[in-house]
Design a protein around this motif. Structure first.
Motif, PDB file in Angstrom:
ATOM      1  N   PRO A  32      58.853 -39.449  -9.585  1.00 20.75           N
ATOM      2  CA  PRO A  32      58.809 -39.893  -8.096  1.00 20.75           C
ATOM      3  C   PRO A  32      57.436 -40.653  -8.078  1.00 20.75           C
ATOM      4  CG  PRO A  32      58.196 -37.726  -8.559  1.00 20.75           C
ATOM      5  CD  PRO A  32      58.789 -38.006  -9.865  1.00 20.75           C
ATOM      6  N   LEU A  33      57.526 -41.887  -7.606  1.00 22.85           N
ATOM      7  CA  LEU A  33      56.299 -42.612  -7.143  1.00 22.85           C
ATOM      8  C   LEU A  33      56.042 -42.646  -5.632  1.00 22.85           C
ATOM      9  CD1 LEU A  33      56.864 -45.788  -9.502  1.00 22.85           C
ATOM     10  CD2 LEU A  33      55.609 -43.509  -9.884  1.00 22.85           C
ATOM     11  N   GLY A  34      57.192 -42.388  -4.706  1.00 24.37           N
ATOM     12  CA  GLY A  34      56.857 -42.292  -3.318  1.00 24.37           C
ATOM     13  C   GLY A  34      58.043 -42.419  -2.598  1.00 24.37           C
ATOM     14  N   ILE A  35      57.959 -42.734  -1.034  1.00 24.35           N
ATOM     15  CA  ILE A  35      59.031 -42.757  -0.250  1.00 24.35           C
ATOM     16  C   ILE A  35      58.985 -44.019   0.682  1.00 24.35           C
ATOM     17  CG2 ILE A  35      57.776 -41.731   1.718  1.00 24.35           C
ATOM     18  CD1 ILE A  35      61.233 -40.503   0.842  1.00 24.35           C
ATOM     19  N   LEU A  36      60.067 -44.592   0.900  1.00 25.05           N
ATOM     20  CA  LEU A  36      60.377 -46.082   1.493  1.00 25.05           C
ATOM     21  C   LEU A  36      61.059 -45.712   2.797  1.00 25.05           C
ATOM     22  CD1 LEU A  36      61.399 -48.217  -1.279  1.00 25.05           C
ATOM     23  CD2 LEU A  36      58.918 -47.537  -0.691  1.00 25.05           C
ATOM     24  N   SER A  96      42.074 -44.369   3.467  1.00 28.96           N
ATOM     25  CA  SER A  96      43.354 -43.975   3.916  1.00 28.96           C
ATOM     26  C   SER A  96      44.195 -43.842   2.736  1.00 28.96           C
ATOM     27  CB  SER A  96      44.005 -45.004   4.818  1.00 28.96           C
ATOM     28  OG  SER A  96      44.134 -46.359   4.341  1.00 28.96           O
ATOM     29  N   LEU A  97      43.972 -44.367   1.577  1.00 28.66           N
ATOM     30  CA  LEU A  97      45.006 -44.280   0.795  1.00 28.66           C
ATOM     31  C   LEU A  97      44.735 -43.021  -0.403  1.00 28.66           C
ATOM     32  CD1 LEU A  97      45.211 -47.970  -1.018  1.00 28.66           C
ATOM     33  CD2 LEU A  97      46.675 -46.658   0.344  1.00 28.66           C
ATOM     34  N   MET A  98      43.518 -42.311  -0.161  1.00 30.49           N
ATOM     35  CA  MET A  98      43.374 -41.163  -0.912  1.00 30.49           C
ATOM     36  C   MET A  98      44.430 -40.000  -1.218  1.00 30.49           C
ATOM     37  SD  MET A  98      40.823 -42.277  -2.586  1.00 30.49           S
ATOM     38  CE  MET A  98      40.577 -40.996  -3.560  1.00 30.49           C
ATOM     39  N   PRO A  99      45.095 -39.559   0.172  1.00 32.00           N
ATOM     40  CA  PRO A  99      46.082 -38.602  -0.016  1.00 32.00           C
ATOM     41  C   PRO A  99      46.971 -39.264  -1.037  1.00 32.00           C
ATOM     42  CG  PRO A  99      45.360 -38.814   2.126  1.00 32.00           C
ATOM     43  CD  PRO A  99      44.641 -40.004   1.359  1.00 32.00           C
ATOM     44  N   THR A 120      48.389 -37.712  -4.626  1.00 38.00           N
ATOM     45  CA  THR A 120      49.790 -37.056  -4.689  1.00 38.00           C
ATOM     46  C   THR A 120      50.256 -37.640  -6.173  1.00 38.00           C
ATOM     47  OG1 THR A 120      50.025 -36.973  -2.308  1.00 38.00           O
ATOM     48  CG2 THR A 120      51.996 -37.271  -3.934  1.00 38.00           C
ATOM     49  N   ALA A 121      49.647 -38.938  -6.042  1.00 34.55           N
ATOM     50  CA  ALA A 121      50.443 -39.619  -7.801  1.00 34.55           C
ATOM     51  C   ALA A 121      49.622 -38.705  -8.779  1.00 34.55           C
ATOM     52  CB  ALA A 121      50.131 -40.958  -7.560  1.00 34.55           C
ATOM     53  N   GLU A 122      48.380 -38.381  -8.780  1.00 40.01           N
ATOM     54  CA  GLU A 122      47.679 -37.837  -9.748  1.00 40.01           C
ATOM     55  C   GLU A 122      48.471 -36.598 -10.095  1.00 40.01           C
ATOM     56  OE1 GLU A 122      42.991 -38.707  -9.444  1.00 40.01           O
ATOM     57  OE2 GLU A 122      43.968 -37.151  -8.082  1.00 40.01           O
ATOM     58  N   ALA A 123      48.781 -35.633  -9.412  1.00 42.76           N
ATOM     59  CA  ALA A 123      49.547 -34.420  -9.416  1.00 42.76           C
ATOM     60  C   ALA A 123      50.995 -34.784 -10.016  1.00 42.76           C
ATOM     61  CB  ALA A 123      49.538 -33.471  -8.170  1.00 42.76           C
ATOM     62  N   ALA A 124      51.422 -35.591  -9.643  1.00 40.72           N
ATOM     63  CA  ALA A 124      53.234 -35.855 -10.055  1.00 40.72           C
ATOM     64  C   ALA A 124      53.101 -36.535 -11.432  1.00 40.72           C
ATOM     65  CB  ALA A 124      53.547 -36.640  -8.853  1.00 40.72           C
ATOM     66  N   LEU A 125      52.079 -37.286 -11.741  1.00 40.02           N
ATOM     67  CA  LEU A 125      52.461 -38.322 -12.713  1.00 40.02           C
ATOM     68  C   LEU A 125      51.202 -38.117 -14.121  1.00 40.02           C
ATOM     69  CD1 LEU A 125      52.399 -41.745 -11.048  1.00 40.02           C
ATOM     70  CD2 LEU A 125      54.440 -40.229 -11.697  1.00 40.02           C
ATOM     71  N   GLY A 126      50.471 -37.098 -13.694  1.00 37.46           N
ATOM     72  CA  GLY A 126      49.316 -36.790 -14.797  1.00 37.46           C
ATOM     73  C   GLY A 126      48.175 -37.784 -15.136  1.00 37.46           C
ATOM     74  N   ILE A 127      48.155 -38.650 -13.921  1.00 36.42           N
ATOM     75  CA  ILE A 127      47.040 -39.741 -14.224  1.00 36.42           C
ATOM     76  C   ILE A 127      45.928 -39.435 -13.281  1.00 36.42           C
ATOM     77  CG2 ILE A 127      49.040 -41.445 -14.658  1.00 36.42           C
ATOM     78  CD1 ILE A 127      48.635 -42.450 -11.819  1.00 36.42           C
ATOM     79  N   SER A 128      44.805 -40.302 -13.487  1.00 41.04           N
ATOM     80  CA  SER A 128      43.559 -39.841 -12.944  1.00 41.04           C
ATOM     81  C   SER A 128      42.958 -41.053 -12.125  1.00 41.04           C
ATOM     82  CB  SER A 128      42.523 -39.371 -13.894  1.00 41.04           C
ATOM     83  OG  SER A 128      41.410 -39.380 -13.290  1.00 41.04           O
ATOM     84  N   GLY A 180      53.405 -46.021   1.504  1.00 40.03           N
ATOM     85  CA  GLY A 180      54.391 -45.050   1.252  1.00 40.03           C
ATOM     86  C   GLY A 180      54.640 -44.712  -0.508  1.00 40.03           C
ATOM     87  N   ALA A 181      54.203 -45.532  -1.268  1.00 38.62           N
ATOM     88  CA  ALA A 181      54.515 -45.335  -2.614  1.00 38.62           C
ATOM     89  C   ALA A 181      53.437 -46.160  -3.574  1.00 38.62           C
ATOM     90  CB  ALA A 181      55.935 -46.052  -2.962  1.00 38.62           C
ATOM     91  N   LEU A 182      53.099 -45.576  -4.712  1.00 40.49           N
ATOM     92  CA  LEU A 182      52.104 -46.114  -5.486  1.00 40.49           C
ATOM     93  C   LEU A 182      52.860 -46.323  -6.855  1.00 40.49           C
ATOM     94  CD1 LEU A 182      48.916 -46.977  -6.286  1.00 40.49           C
ATOM     95  CD2 LEU A 182      48.956 -44.412  -6.992  1.00 40.49           C
ATOM     96  N   TYR A 183      52.754 -47.561  -7.329  1.00 35.84           N
ATOM     97  CA  TYR A 183      53.558 -47.912  -8.710  1.00 35.84           C
ATOM     98  C   TYR A 183      52.466 -48.257  -9.745  1.00 35.84           C
ATOM     99  CZ  TYR A 183      57.277 -49.793 -11.568  1.00 35.84           C
ATOM    100  OH  TYR A 183      58.314 -49.942 -12.769  1.00 35.84           O
TER     101      TYR A 183
END
Length: 378
Positions: free
Chosen positions: A135-139, A174-177, A181-189, A318-321
């Motif tokens: 998952p990358l986000g919600i639209l 404003s983008l930090m949350p 979320t992406a860090e935890a979901a995708l294992g990136i930093s 809403g999403a980060l790719y």
């Protein structure tokens, strides 16, 4: 059922249209499922792999899935995934998804494949998740089917691609949350990304009339004149069909407007996106009046000023790719910013646990954007 999976041919088009009608009714919003000419073009397109599944006993069409790419790009879109209602629960959706990814992504032709997944049930999310999509986000309110639906964005990357992301040093706070979320979901930093205040908004436009031109062939020709290669713009798999410009021609905004689905993607602007930054509000308002209940933009994570400009006009991330666009040996991350003119109702939303943090992040960002800050007087 062990279905016979094979490449689609133009002879399958009539059966495919019946399949999409059986699954979606009369509301399927893309030409892939309802326009015979476009379906024939895609089936024969060398950048599209379209597979169908047939019942080995009866030969009836039981399912369909495609990965669509385009020349000069190494990103694909999983679309048209449909399984006949009589075959639901058979595992056919997963077989088709794995087959089209094996023929494109795993074959080394693409760096990533993305999918926009319905959220009326958890089934579609689980199908793509079982086949390597994350998952990358919600639209929210992304498409109008029988009613306005929210979609989830998922993607599957080739091995090693996420490790070659170009670092970003600062992003709007404003983008930090979303990044966390992406860090935890995708294992990136994003440990090196510093949260900073937004760039001040550009001044509003002087009163000028904004014209909207819906002439797809003309818009495509003009777009290609200004942008002969993708080095100056990037919005994969969206060819603009709409042009917006003030009456003095000071800039041109190119957009893809889908009236059937009630959504719009802002592709780019000429001579530069910055020229139209102060016009985001009237541009969005014009598109909304034209039937776009949902307007989105794909913004590079490193473009702090552009992200700030969209946020100032009510667009929410809403999403980060991550690693969406290849640039030499590296890959750039992109943010999906969207704005909807319609009431968002999440009560009917069904999200699997891996997607839930993105929903919570969006709700928090929406509240920060649209709810007034309470002042306490002592």
């Amino acid at each position: 059922m062990t279905a016979a999976i094979q490449q689609a041919t133009p002879a399958d088009i009539a059966d495919l249209r019946q399949l999409y009608y059986a699954v979606y009714g009369p509301h399927y919003p893309t030409a892939l499922g309802n326009d015979p000419a476009e379906m024939s073009r895609l089936i024969q397109d060398p950048h599209t792999l379209w597979l169908v599944a047939r019942c080995p006993r009866t030969g009836a069409l039981a399912g369909s899935a495609a990965v669509h790419g385009e020349s000069g790009s190494r990103i694909g879109r999983l679309e048209g995934l449909a399984v006949h209602p009589d075959q639901r629960g058979s595992g056919l959706a997963g077989q088709l998804t794995e087959a089209v990814c094996a023929g494109t992504l795993d074959a080394g032709e693409l760096d990533s494949v993305y999918a926009t997944v319905r959220t009326v049930s958890a089934g579609p999310q689980r199908v793509v998740a079982r086949n390597g999509f994350r998952p990358l986000g919600i639209l929210p309110n992304a498409v109008d089917l029988s009613s306005r639906e929210s979609l989830a964005l998922y993607a599957r990357h080739s091995p090693g691609v996420l490790d070659r992301r170009v670092p970003v040093t600062e992003v709007p706070a404003s983008l930090m949350p979303l990044l966390r979320t992406a860090e935890a979901a995708l294992g990136i930093s994003y440990a090196d990304a510093r949260a900073t205040p937004p760039v001040p908004a550009a001044p509003g436009p002087a009163p000028r009339r904004l014209e909207m031109i819906e002439a797809p062939a003309f818009v495509r020709r003009r777009f290609k004149e200004h942008f002969p290669d993708t080095g100056r713009w990037f919005y994969p798999l969206h060819t603009p069909n709409t042009l917006l410009t003030p009456d003095d021609g000071g800039f041109e905004v190119y957009a893809y407007l889908n009236r059937t689905g009630g959504y719009c993607a802002l592709v780019t602007a000429h001579p530069d996106p910055a020229a139209a930054a102060g016009w985001l509000e009237p541009v969005t308002r014009t598109l909304t009046r034209a039937g776009a209940g949902y307007v989105e933009a794909l913004v590079p994570l490193e473009h702090h000023a552009a992200l700030s400009a969209f946020a100032a006009q009510g667009f929410i991330a809403g999403a980060l790719y991550p690693a969406m666009r290849r640039d030499g040996d590296g890959f750039h991350d992109y943010v999906v910013m969207s704005r909807t003119a319609e009431h968002i109702d999440f009560r009917g939303l069904v999200v699997d646990p891996p997607l839930r943090p993105y929903l919570d992040s969006y709700v928090s960002a929406w509240a920060s954007t649209h709810l007034p800050v309470r002042e306490v007087a002592s």
